[in-house]
Structures are given as structure tokens and as C-alpha cells.
Design a protein around this motif. Structure first.
Motif, mmCIF file in Angstrom:
data_model
loop_
_atom_site.group_PDB
_atom_site.id
_atom_site.type_symbol
_atom_site.label_atom_id
_atom_site.label_comp_id
_atom_site.label_asym_id
_atom_site.label_seq_id
_atom_site.Cartn_x
_atom_site.Cartn_y
_atom_site.Cartn_z
ATOM 1 N N ALA A 1 -8.847 9.648 4.807
ATOM 2 C CA ALA A 1 -7.580 10.182 4.299
ATOM 3 C C ALA A 1 -7.921 11.378 3.425
ATOM 4 O O ALA A 1 -9.096 11.593 3.098
ATOM 5 N N ARG A 2 -6.884 12.159 3.042
ATOM 6 C CA ARG A 2 -7.152 13.350 2.246
ATOM 7 C C ARG A 2 -6.203 13.399 1.050
ATOM 8 O O ARG A 2 -4.986 13.373 1.205
ATOM 9 N N ASN A 3 -6.796 13.425 -0.147
ATOM 10 C CA ASN A 3 -6.021 13.467 -1.391
ATOM 11 C C ASN A 3 -4.924 12.407 -1.400
ATOM 12 O O ASN A 3 -3.773 12.669 -1.749
ATOM 13 N N SER A 4 -5.286 11.216 -1.025
ATOM 14 C CA SER A 4 -4.321 10.117 -0.933
ATOM 15 C C SER A 4 -3.955 9.611 -2.323
ATOM 16 O O SER A 4 -4.818 9.360 -3.166
ATOM 17 N N ALA A 5 -2.637 9.458 -2.537
ATOM 18 C CA ALA A 5 -2.154 9.001 -3.841
ATOM 19 C C ALA A 5 -1.953 7.494 -3.893
ATOM 20 O O ALA A 5 -1.950 6.905 -4.969
ATOM 21 N N VAL A 6 -1.760 6.870 -2.735
ATOM 22 C CA VAL A 6 -1.477 5.436 -2.687
ATOM 23 C C VAL A 6 -2.447 4.778 -1.715
ATOM 24 O O VAL A 6 -2.451 5.113 -0.526
ATOM 25 N N PRO A 7 -3.263 3.854 -2.180
ATOM 26 C CA PRO A 7 -4.205 3.197 -1.270
ATOM 27 C C PRO A 7 -3.500 2.228 -0.334
ATOM 28 O O PRO A 7 -2.325 1.895 -0.517
ATOM 29 N N LEU A 8 -4.222 1.784 0.666
ATOM 30 C CA LEU A 8 -3.704 0.726 1.533
ATOM 31 C C LEU A 8 -3.731 -0.601 0.801
ATOM 32 O O LEU A 8 -4.503 -0.817 -0.127
ATOM 33 N N ALA A 9 -2.847 -1.496 1.215
ATOM 34 C CA ALA A 9 -2.727 -2.795 0.555
ATOM 35 C C ALA A 9 -3.932 -3.678 0.861
ATOM 36 O O ALA A 9 -4.582 -3.546 1.906
ATOM 37 N N ASP A 10 -4.210 -4.582 -0.053
ATOM 38 C CA ASP A 10 -5.203 -5.634 0.170
ATOM 39 C C ASP A 10 -4.525 -6.732 0.978
ATOM 40 O O ASP A 10 -3.719 -7.507 0.449
ATOM 41 N N LEU A 11 -4.811 -6.792 2.268
ATOM 42 C CA LEU A 11 -4.109 -7.715 3.162
ATOM 43 C C LEU A 11 -4.385 -9.175 2.851
ATOM 44 O O LEU A 11 -3.592 -10.054 3.235
ATOM 45 N N SER A 12 -5.462 -9.458 2.140
ATOM 46 C CA SER A 12 -5.818 -10.854 1.868
ATOM 47 C C SER A 12 -4.822 -11.538 0.930
ATOM 48 O O SER A 12 -4.787 -12.768 0.851
ATOM 49 N N LYS A 13 -3.986 -10.765 0.248
ATOM 50 C CA LYS A 13 -3.063 -11.371 -0.720
ATOM 51 C C LYS A 13 -1.791 -11.908 -0.074
ATOM 52 O O LYS A 13 -1.014 -12.608 -0.717
ATOM 53 N N TYR A 14 -1.561 -11.594 1.186
ATOM 54 C CA TYR A 14 -0.316 -11.989 1.831
ATOM 55 C C TYR A 14 -0.465 -13.298 2.599
ATOM 56 O O TYR A 14 -1.446 -13.493 3.320
ATOM 57 N N GLU A 15 0.518 -14.177 2.489
ATOM 58 C CA GLU A 15 0.580 -15.398 3.304
ATOM 59 C C GLU A 15 1.393 -15.084 4.553
ATOM 60 O O GLU A 15 2.473 -15.646 4.772
ATOM 61 N N ALA A 16 0.908 -14.176 5.343
ATOM 62 C CA ALA A 16 1.628 -13.676 6.496
ATOM 63 C C ALA A 16 0.646 -13.455 7.637
ATOM 64 O O ALA A 16 -0.567 -13.485 7.442
ATOM 65 N N ARG A 17 1.187 -13.234 8.843
ATOM 66 C CA ARG A 17 0.346 -12.869 9.993
ATOM 67 C C ARG A 17 0.429 -11.366 10.170
ATOM 68 O O ARG A 17 1.502 -10.830 10.450
ATOM 69 N N ILE A 18 -0.698 -10.691 10.002
ATOM 70 C CA ILE A 18 -0.744 -9.242 10.093
ATOM 71 C C ILE A 18 -1.756 -8.875 11.175
ATOM 72 O O ILE A 18 -2.946 -9.152 11.047
#
Length: 240
Positions: A81-98
Motif C-alpha cells: 500500500a502507499r501512504n495508507s492511513a488506516v490499516p487492515l483489520a485483525d481478522l482474528s478478533k471476529y467471531e465470523a466466517r471470513i
């Protein structure tokens, strides 16, 4: 709409987070050479004495490769990514199917047993209720709010609002079906149990239990037993 998640952000919070965040250019480098005992500082190194991967900010990677140029014989740097202001989420925190390929930014709330399919893009501040399915290649814009037990069909776009600051987010109630490639525009509220037909362009609020279709979308009928039989969610798809 059932309050299944409690991480809703307002526009001011999002703007402040982006403004104040340290912009980063995340990257990774595949390197080979005499790597034993080298100090990589803040970078994350995974590998052995002759080959490995560095992860971290691009500037730090370039600095480290220059520092260790005499011992790194080959490198290949990939900018993520370039000059990204918001990182991607930590998927391990969700009780969901991703599923693989979904892009979920930080500060997104996802309820228990939700399903996020391949290629879905979910922006900062979005809220997704329990047991809701976000299908393939959907786009949920910033602050979009989706209720529980919904199905947002493949390729659908739920408009986001971060600017102007006064703009209101899309709010979709519980048990709503949004058909494939439909678009729900800024500020629209879709009531509980409503159905948005595939390809519809929704520019105005949809009452609970209504079926809308067309561009712009208009009410064509109320949900009936036949509609329910065609739109009923499958609980087994939402079990983790």
C-alpha cells in the motif's frame, strides 16, 4: 435494527483518525545472502541463515537493505500500500466466517456468525450485524450499517459516507435481502424485512416489509409467503 455490535464510529472520529494517523507504506522484501545474525531493528524477519522475508515500512526496509548490502546478495521488494492511513483489520478478533480475498479495514464491527465472502470490500466504520452474509465482491462504504440476518448480494454497493461530514450513512435493518449488483445510495434507510431486487438503484427510504425494484427503485409489492420462500436465509451457512 438490533444492536448486535457496538463499535459505530461517527464522521468526526473517522476524519480525526485519518488526519492524525502516521501514514505508512507497508511492504515486504524477499532476501537472500549471508543473513545469519543480522539485526533488522523494527522490521519483522522470518527465515533462515540464507533466505527470508522482511515485513514493515518501505523506508525501513530500504534503509536496512542498504545497511546490509554487503551480505544481502539478492532482494525483491513488494509494496503493499502507499501512504495508507488506516490499516487492515485483525481478522482474528471476529467471531465470523471470513473467506480469502476479503478486504476489511480497521475499525469495522462484525457480529457473531456473520459471513464475509471472497472479494468483499468493507471500509472503516462499517457495522455488520449477527448472522449477516456479505456476498462476493460487495462494497460496503465507510459507516455503512447493516442489521442482523441480512443477505447483501454479490456485487452490491452500499454507499459510504466520510465526507461531507454532515452526510448520513446508509442504514439497513434486520432481515433485509439486497439483491446482486443493487446500489443503495447515501443516507437511505431500508426497513426490517425489506427486499431490494437485483440491480435496483435505491435513492429513497424503503419501508419495512416492502419489495423494491428498478432504477430508481420503487415499491412493487409487500413481502409475502412466496417472497419469503425465495429469500429465506440458510442458517447452516452461518455456523462456524
Amino acid at each position: 435494527m438490533t444492536n448486535t455490535v457496538n463499535d459505530e464510529m461517527n464522521t468526526e472520529e473517522i476524519i480525526r483518525l485519518i488526519k492524525e494517523s502516521k501514514k505508512k507504506t507497508p511492504a515486504r522484501a524477499f532476501i537472500s545472502g549471508d543473513l545469519k545474525g543480522l539485526d533488522w531493528g523494527e522490521l519483522r524477519f522470518v527465515g533462515g541463515s540464507d533466505f527470508g522475508t522482511l515485513k514493515g515500512d518501505l523506508a525501513l526496509i530500504e534503509e536496512s537493505l542498504k545497511k546490509h548490502a554487503s551480505r544481502v546478495t539478492a532482494s525483491d521488494v513488494e509494496v503493499l500500500a502507499r501512504n495508507s492511513a488506516v490499516p487492515l483489520a485483525d481478522l482474528s478478533k471476529y467471531e465470523a466466517r471470513i473467506e480469502p480475498g476479503a478486504i476489511i479495514r480497521d475499525r469495522v464491527a462484525i457480529g457473531k456468525n456473520a459471513v464475509i465472502m471472497m472479494g468483499a470490500v468493507i471500509n472503516i466504520g462499517a457495522v455488520i450485524g449477527e448472522s449477516t452474509m456479505i456476498d462476493m465482491n460487495c462494497v460496503l462504504g465507510g459507516r455503512a450499517r447493516i442489521g442482523a440476518r441480512c443477505h447483501i448480494g454479490a456485487g452490491a454497493v452500499i454507499a459510504g459516507v466520510v465526507e461531507p461530514a454532515s452526510a448520513q450513512p446508509v442504514v439497513i435493518g434486520d432481515g433485509v435481502l439486497v439483491g446482486g449488483n443493487a446500489v443503495v445510495l447515501e443516507g437511505v434507510q431500508v426497513g426490517d424485512g425489506a427486499v431490494v431486487a437485483a440491480g435496483a438503484i435505491v435513492t429513497e427510504d424503503v419501508p419495512a416489509g416492502a419489495v423494491v425494484a428498478g432504477s430508481p427503485a420503487k415499491i412493487i409489492k409487500q413481502v409475502d409467503d412466496k417472497t419469503i420462500s425465495k429469500t429465506q436465509i440458510v442458517e447452516d451457512l452461518r455456523k462456524i
